[in-house]
Every structure is written in C-alpha cells, then in structure tokens.
Design a protein around this motif. Structure first.
Motif, PDB file in Angstrom:
ATOM      1  N   VAL A  10       0.999  -1.105   0.193  1.00  0.00           N
ATOM      2  CA  VAL A  10       0.225  -0.325   0.336  1.00  0.00           C
ATOM      3  C   VAL A  10       0.771   1.020   0.546  1.00  0.00           C
ATOM      4  N   GLU A  11       1.773   1.767   0.565  1.00  0.00           N
ATOM      5  CA  GLU A  11       2.601   2.729   0.860  1.00  0.00           C
ATOM      6  C   GLU A  11       3.508   2.547  -0.564  1.00  0.00           C
ATOM      7  N   ALA A  12       3.840   1.620  -1.572  1.00  0.00           N
ATOM      8  CA  ALA A  12       4.188   2.066  -2.358  1.00  0.00           C
ATOM      9  C   ALA A  12       3.637   2.479  -3.655  1.00  0.00           C
ATOM     10  N   ILE A  13       3.041   2.142  -3.517  1.00  0.00           N
ATOM     11  CA  ILE A  13       1.317   1.991  -4.208  1.00  0.00           C
ATOM     12  C   ILE A  13       0.961   3.219  -4.807  1.00  0.00           C
ATOM     13  N   SER A  14       1.025   3.325  -3.395  1.00  0.00           N
ATOM     14  CA  SER A  14       0.253   4.717  -2.697  1.00  0.00           C
ATOM     15  C   SER A  14       1.193   6.358  -2.880  1.00  0.00           C
ATOM     16  N   LEU A  15       2.595   5.685  -3.103  1.00  0.00           N
ATOM     17  CA  LEU A  15       3.295   6.733  -3.626  1.00  0.00           C
ATOM     18  C   LEU A  15       3.487   7.356  -4.796  1.00  0.00           C
ATOM     19  N   VAL A  16       3.206   5.824  -5.381  1.00  0.00           N
ATOM     20  CA  VAL A  16       3.314   6.005  -7.212  1.00  0.00           C
ATOM     21  C   VAL A  16       1.940   6.725  -7.470  1.00  0.00           C
ATOM     22  N   VAL A  17       0.799   6.759  -6.842  1.00  0.00           N
ATOM     23  CA  VAL A  17       0.188   7.464  -7.188  1.00  0.00           C
ATOM     24  C   VAL A  17      -0.019   8.396  -7.730  1.00  0.00           C
ATOM     25  N   LEU A  18       0.563   8.714  -5.759  1.00  0.00           N
ATOM     26  CA  LEU A  18       0.889  10.111  -5.040  1.00  0.00           C
ATOM     27  C   LEU A  18       1.553  11.022  -6.462  1.00  0.00           C
ATOM     28  N   LEU A  19       3.273  10.527  -7.050  1.00  0.00           N
ATOM     29  CA  LEU A  19       3.863  11.042  -8.126  1.00  0.00           C
ATOM     30  C   LEU A  19       3.254  10.808  -9.433  1.00  0.00           C
ATOM     31  N   VAL A  20       2.401  10.158 -10.051  1.00  0.00           N
ATOM     32  CA  VAL A  20       1.378  10.485 -11.046  1.00  0.00           C
ATOM     33  C   VAL A  20       1.105  11.396 -11.370  1.00  0.00           C
ATOM     34  N   ASN A  21       0.004  11.723 -10.291  1.00  0.00           N
ATOM     35  CA  ASN A  21      -0.667  12.194  -9.988  1.00  0.00           C
ATOM     36  C   ASN A  21      -0.456  14.289  -9.948  1.00  0.00           C
ATOM     37  N   LEU A  22       1.175  14.191  -9.540  1.00  0.00           N
ATOM     38  CA  LEU A  22       2.070  15.404  -9.307  1.00  0.00           C
ATOM     39  C   LEU A  22       2.552  15.527 -10.401  1.00  0.00           C
ATOM     40  N   VAL A  23       2.414  14.689 -11.534  1.00  0.00           N
ATOM     41  CA  VAL A  23       3.097  15.114 -12.822  1.00  0.00           C
ATOM     42  C   VAL A  23       2.169  15.087 -14.005  1.00  0.00           C
ATOM     43  N   THR A  24       1.041  14.174 -14.092  1.00  0.00           N
ATOM     44  CA  THR A  24      -0.023  14.533 -14.521  1.00  0.00           C
ATOM     45  C   THR A  24      -1.502  15.714 -14.465  1.00  0.00           C
ATOM     46  N   LEU A  25      -2.374  15.315 -13.298  1.00  0.00           N
ATOM     47  CA  LEU A  25      -3.632  16.335 -13.059  1.00  0.00           C
ATOM     48  C   LEU A  25      -2.932  16.997 -11.970  1.00  0.00           C
ATOM     49  N   HIS A  26      -2.733  17.156 -11.121  1.00  0.00           N
ATOM     50  CA  HIS A  26      -2.309  17.171 -10.435  1.00  0.00           C
ATOM     51  C   HIS A  26      -3.739  17.405  -9.103  1.00  0.00           C
ATOM     52  N   ALA A  27      -4.388  16.499  -8.947  1.00  0.00           N
ATOM     53  CA  ALA A  27      -5.789  16.590  -8.764  1.00  0.00           C
ATOM     54  C   ALA A  27      -5.544  16.527  -7.168  1.00  0.00           C
ATOM     55  N   ARG A  28      -6.888  17.552  -7.032  1.00  0.00           N
ATOM     56  CA  ARG A  28      -6.301  17.319  -4.664  1.00  0.00           C
ATOM     57  C   ARG A  28      -7.390  16.522  -4.742  1.00  0.00           C
ATOM     58  N   PRO A  29      -8.198  15.909  -4.777  1.00  0.00           N
ATOM     59  CA  PRO A  29      -9.110  15.182  -4.426  1.00  0.00           C
ATOM     60  C   PRO A  29      -8.488  13.520  -4.570  1.00  0.00           C
ATOM     61  N   VAL A  30      -7.560  13.431  -5.565  1.00  0.00           N
ATOM     62  CA  VAL A  30      -6.605  12.778  -4.884  1.00  0.00           C
ATOM     63  C   VAL A  30      -5.378  12.627  -3.910  1.00  0.00           C
ATOM     64  N   SER A  31      -5.005  13.701  -4.158  1.00  0.00           N
ATOM     65  CA  SER A  31      -4.215  14.273  -3.477  1.00  0.00           C
ATOM     66  C   SER A  31      -4.554  13.311  -1.769  1.00  0.00           C
ATOM     67  N   ALA A  32      -5.805  14.620  -1.593  1.00  0.00           N
ATOM     68  CA  ALA A  32      -6.591  14.817  -0.431  1.00  0.00           C
ATOM     69  C   ALA A  32      -6.888  12.930   0.760  1.00  0.00           C
ATOM     70  N   VAL A  33      -6.837  12.274  -0.553  1.00  0.00           N
ATOM     71  CA  VAL A  33      -7.328  10.278  -0.243  1.00  0.00           C
ATOM     72  C   VAL A  33      -6.103   9.534   0.064  1.00  0.00           C
ATOM     73  N   VAL A  34      -5.185   9.935  -1.142  1.00  0.00           N
ATOM     74  CA  VAL A  34      -4.261   8.187  -0.929  1.00  0.00           C
ATOM     75  C   VAL A  34      -2.803   9.763  -0.163  1.00  0.00           C
ATOM     76  N   GLY A  35      -3.288  10.553  -0.044  1.00  0.00           N
ATOM     77  CA  GLY A  35      -1.578  11.508   0.528  1.00  0.00           C
ATOM     78  C   GLY A  35      -1.436  10.880   2.172  1.00  0.00           C
ATOM     79  N   PRO A  36      -2.846  11.333   2.865  1.00  0.00           N
ATOM     80  CA  PRO A  36      -3.000  10.127   4.297  1.00  0.00           C
ATOM     81  C   PRO A  36      -3.434   8.663   4.066  1.00  0.00           C
ATOM     82  N   LEU A  37      -3.489   8.278   3.254  1.00  0.00           N
ATOM     83  CA  LEU A  37      -3.249   6.630   3.535  1.00  0.00           C
ATOM     84  C   LEU A  37      -1.738   6.308   3.080  1.00  0.00           C
TER      85      LEU A  37
END
Length: 86
Positions: A10-37
C-alpha cells in the motif's frame, strides 16, 4: 509478516499514485485521499518492524525507515535473511 507485506505494498502503490498525480493532473481530491493513506501505511510499516517481538533480521528496522520503498526492502530482507542465532 502478511500485514507488513500488505502495508508495504500500500505504501509503494500510494507513492506511485501520488507521483503520477503530481506529474499529470495534480487533482487535489486524489492527493487528499491518497496522501494520508500513504502516510498511514508508512507509519504502519515502521511500527510493525519496531514493535516486533520475534527476533528480527539485522537491518530490517533501518530499511523500514526509508520512505516509499522501505517496507518492500524490509520484506525482501526478511525473506532472504536468517534470524540471529541460526
């Protein structure tokens, strides 16, 4: 060890999701959910390795402190290593 495996995945997958989100859409809801996870999974990995009662392979606790991939490294070390005294 199954909980450590799950938390490190979960730690590794969530980091990948956060980094992909940062590089592409930078959607705040994704960061708000996946960051604390990601943070929670990181803390779970650390706590599992620090509070283990069984003899633990040398270096596992230090590996768990590495953000993002530390849990995966700890699991890998536990699979390959021998417990002290063997």
């Amino acid at each position: 060890m199954p909980v450590l495996r799950f938390a490190s995945a979960v730690e590794a997958i969530s980091l990948v999701v956060l980094l992909v989100n940062l590089v592409t859409l930078h959607a705040r809801p994704v960061s708000a959910v996946v960051g604390p996870l990601h943070g929670a999974a990181y803390l779970v990995v650390i706590m599992i390795t620090l509070l283990a009662r069984a003899p633990i392979v040398p270096g596992v606790r230090l590996r768990a402190l590495i953000p993002g991939i530390g849990g995966l490294l700890a699991v890998r070390r536990l699979k390959r290593g021998e417990t002290p005294g063997q």
